[in-house]
Design an enzyme around this catalytic site. Structure first.
Site, PDB file in Angstrom:
ATOM      1  N   THR A 116     145.326  90.171  27.512  1.00 40.35           N
ATOM      2  CA  THR A 116     144.184  90.688  28.328  1.00 40.35           C
ATOM      3  C   THR A 116     143.697  91.889  27.708  1.00 40.35           C
ATOM      4  OG1 THR A 116     145.196  89.737  30.313  1.00 40.35           O
ATOM      5  CG2 THR A 116     143.448  91.538  30.714  1.00 40.35           C
ATOM      6  N   SER A 118     140.551 103.522  14.893  1.00 38.05           N
ATOM      7  CA  SER A 118     140.945 103.835  16.112  1.00 38.05           C
ATOM      8  C   SER A 118     139.939 104.543  16.665  1.00 38.05           C
ATOM      9  CB  SER A 118     142.138 104.344  15.947  1.00 38.05           C
ATOM     10  OG  SER A 118     142.949 104.514  17.125  1.00 38.05           O
ATOM     11  N   ALA A 119     139.782 104.316  17.993  1.00 37.10           N
ATOM     12  CA  ALA A 119     138.532 105.182  18.787  1.00 37.10           C
ATOM     13  C   ALA A 119     139.035 106.484  19.009  1.00 37.10           C
ATOM     14  CB  ALA A 119     138.421 104.323  20.144  1.00 37.10           C
ATOM     15  N   HIS A 120     140.236 107.009  19.043  1.00 33.46           N
ATOM     16  CA  HIS A 120     140.436 108.257  19.462  1.00 33.46           C
ATOM     17  C   HIS A 120     140.165 109.452  18.282  1.00 33.46           C
ATOM     18  CE1 HIS A 120     144.750 109.500  17.928  1.00 33.46           C
ATOM     19  NE2 HIS A 120     144.453 107.966  17.762  1.00 33.46           N
ATOM     20  N   ASN A 124     144.836 111.186   5.996  1.00 37.29           N
ATOM     21  CA  ASN A 124     144.850 111.848   7.241  1.00 37.29           C
ATOM     22  C   ASN A 124     145.090 113.599   7.337  1.00 37.29           C
ATOM     23  OD1 ASN A 124     147.000 110.458   6.939  1.00 37.29           O
ATOM     24  ND2 ASN A 124     148.066 111.561   8.308  1.00 37.29           N
ATOM     25  N   GLN A 145     140.876 107.579   9.486  1.00 36.73           N
ATOM     26  CA  GLN A 145     140.549 108.800   9.546  1.00 36.73           C
ATOM     27  C   GLN A 145     139.064 108.728   8.967  1.00 36.73           C
ATOM     28  OE1 GLN A 145     141.385 111.630  10.426  1.00 36.73           O
ATOM     29  NE2 GLN A 145     143.449 110.982  11.284  1.00 36.73           N
ATOM     30  N   CYS A 191     151.814 112.133  13.871  1.00 37.53           N
ATOM     31  CA  CYS A 191     152.778 110.993  14.007  1.00 37.53           C
ATOM     32  C   CYS A 191     154.260 111.614  13.609  1.00 37.53           C
ATOM     33  CB  CYS A 191     152.335 109.744  13.448  1.00 37.53           C
ATOM     34  SG  CYS A 191     150.922 109.263  14.361  1.00 37.53           S
ATOM     35  N   GLY A 233     145.170 102.329  15.628  1.00 36.79           N
ATOM     36  CA  GLY A 233     145.309 101.973  14.404  1.00 36.79           C
ATOM     37  C   GLY A 233     146.498 101.649  13.761  1.00 36.79           C
ATOM     38  N   THR A 234     147.367 101.827  14.444  1.00 35.54           N
ATOM     39  CA  THR A 234     148.950 101.412  14.162  1.00 35.54           C
ATOM     40  C   THR A 234     149.016  99.835  14.396  1.00 35.54           C
ATOM     41  OG1 THR A 234     150.170 103.627  14.647  1.00 35.54           O
ATOM     42  CG2 THR A 234     151.441 101.411  14.749  1.00 35.54           C
TER      43      THR A 234
END
Length: 397
Positions: A236, A198-200, A150, A178, A331, A70-71
């Site tokens: 990559t 963001s995946a996590h 968030n 979020q 964060c 996300g960042t």
């Protein structure tokens, strides 16, 4: 017993996601830019994941740019638009409650001569679209307002704000880190040009994310190199992480409707129990519960203040009792300052520092609520007994 209710910070990787990733950490190690069979197998996996993320967002696969999270997605969107614009387009509009990935990027732009307008929020944490409209200038290049906060879970009126941006010919970005994977997030229907995820945050791995970039929109890259993700994002690809993101997107799409309702009911039950059990406790942000809350607050998030209790002490004591939660953004953990989000809602410093966040995950159960309540009751009573401001009646029976 250990209970994890800090899913807005990160989520455990789902078994299905880990299973999809493992082959690309072992035998599927090819570079997706290579033309031999190893490389083309990796390329096929990346493109399948791109299609899976596009299906979650109901957009075209070619509108998905993979990033490290996300960042990076927020930075690429904001810096990419501002730097791609003409020299006179040197104004950005954002809100006072954005994630630091957005706020710190805007601060960096200010040091480079860009003007930034920070729109305030009301007492529930919502942006007034009319204030965004009034902040527009001829030199405005970008509006960036988060979709869901968030810390409080407040869902912003992005569709209305995007319409204002479109009428003014201004690019619109939303940080949907979020909300993506938890509620329906369709950037084209919302009317945004760029959207970060963001995946996590929804059962995927850390270090993998994406930026939705509306077709034909030009971005200036932040780094330079090959053409792996097109001009905006060289380098990559993290194949295993991207595969995990794709698998998490498919899982989220499959579980979206039933999971959202189940989690919201558990959140509501937990919140109602806490509010009825304790004195001097309240909800930070939108306080509605039930189906009518769906448009205003994320279904898994409950941010509460406990007057006469220091939030960090409460989090530490709960952790010792087996409950992992937080005072707000991961964060910002370790800082002595109160949450900038809660201060923006108009809270006094003391109340902002007495707040904690419970964010439920897809595996949360009703019996988990009971365990949390038992630990919370013990801890709050003990900490309030040590407080010089303690009142005679601590909790209602």
């Amino acid at each position: 017993m250990r209970l994890y209710v800090d899913n807005n910070a990160t989520t455990p990787v789902a078994d299905q996601v880990l299973g999809a990733m493992l082959p690309y950490l072992r035998e599927g190690y090819g570079n997706p830019a290579s033309i031999h069979q190893f490389g083309q197998q990796a390329r096929a996996a990346v493109e399948q994941a791109r299609a899976q993320v596009a299906a979650l967002l109901n957009c075209k696969p070619e509108e998905i740019v993979f990033t490290s999270g996300g960042t990076e997605s927020d930075n690429l969107a904001i810096l990419g638009v501002v730097r791609a614009g003409s020299g006179r387009k040197r104004h950005v509009i954002t809100s006072a409650i954005e994630h630091h990935a957005v706020l710190h990027t805007c601060r960096a732009l200010e040091r480079q001569g860009v003007t930034v307008s920070y729109i305030p929020v009301d007492a529930t944490g919502l942006v007034d679209p009319d204030q965004v409209r009034r902040a527009l200038r001829p030199e405005t290049s970008l509006i960036t307002i988060m979709h869901a906060n968030n810390e409080t879970g407040a869902i912003e009126p992005i569709t209305e704000i995007a319409e204002i941006a479109r009428e003014a010919g201004v690019r619109m970005h939303t940080d949907a880190v979020q909300s993506t994977g938890k509620i329906l997030v369709h950037p084209q229907e919302m009317g945004v040009d760029l959207l970060s995820l963001s995946a996590h945050k929804f059962s995927g791995p850390k270090g993998a994310g994406a930026l939705y970039v509306r077709e034909a929109l030009a971005l200036e890259p932040m780094i330079y190199g090959g053409h792996n993700e097109g001009e905006p994002r060289p380098g990559t690809e993290n194949v295993a992480g991207i595969v995990g993101l794709g698998a998490a997107a498919s899982l989220a799409l499959e579980e979206m409707d039933s999971g959202r309702v189940r989690i919201r009911e558990l959140r509501d039950s937990l919140e109602e129990s806490i509010l009825s059990r304790f004195e001097d406790v309240g909800v930070n942000g939108p306080a509605l519960r039930g189906p009518e809350s769906d448009a205003l607050r994320m279904p898994n998030t409950s941010n509460l203040y406990f007057d006469r209790v220091e939030g960090e002490s409460l989090v530490i004591a709960l952790d010792l009792g087996g409950v992992a939660c937080s005072t707000g953004s991961a964060c910002s953990s370790g800082t002595v300052e109160p949450s900038h989000v809660l201060m923006a809602l108009g809270h006094a410093r003391e109340r902002a520092k007495s707040s904690i966040r419970f964010s439920l995950g897809r595996t949360h159960r009703r019996e988990d609520n009971q365990f949390l309540l038992e630990q919370l009751t013990s801890v709050v009573r003990r900490l309030r007994a040590l407080s010089p401001q303690t009142s005679v009646a601590e909790t209602r029976s």
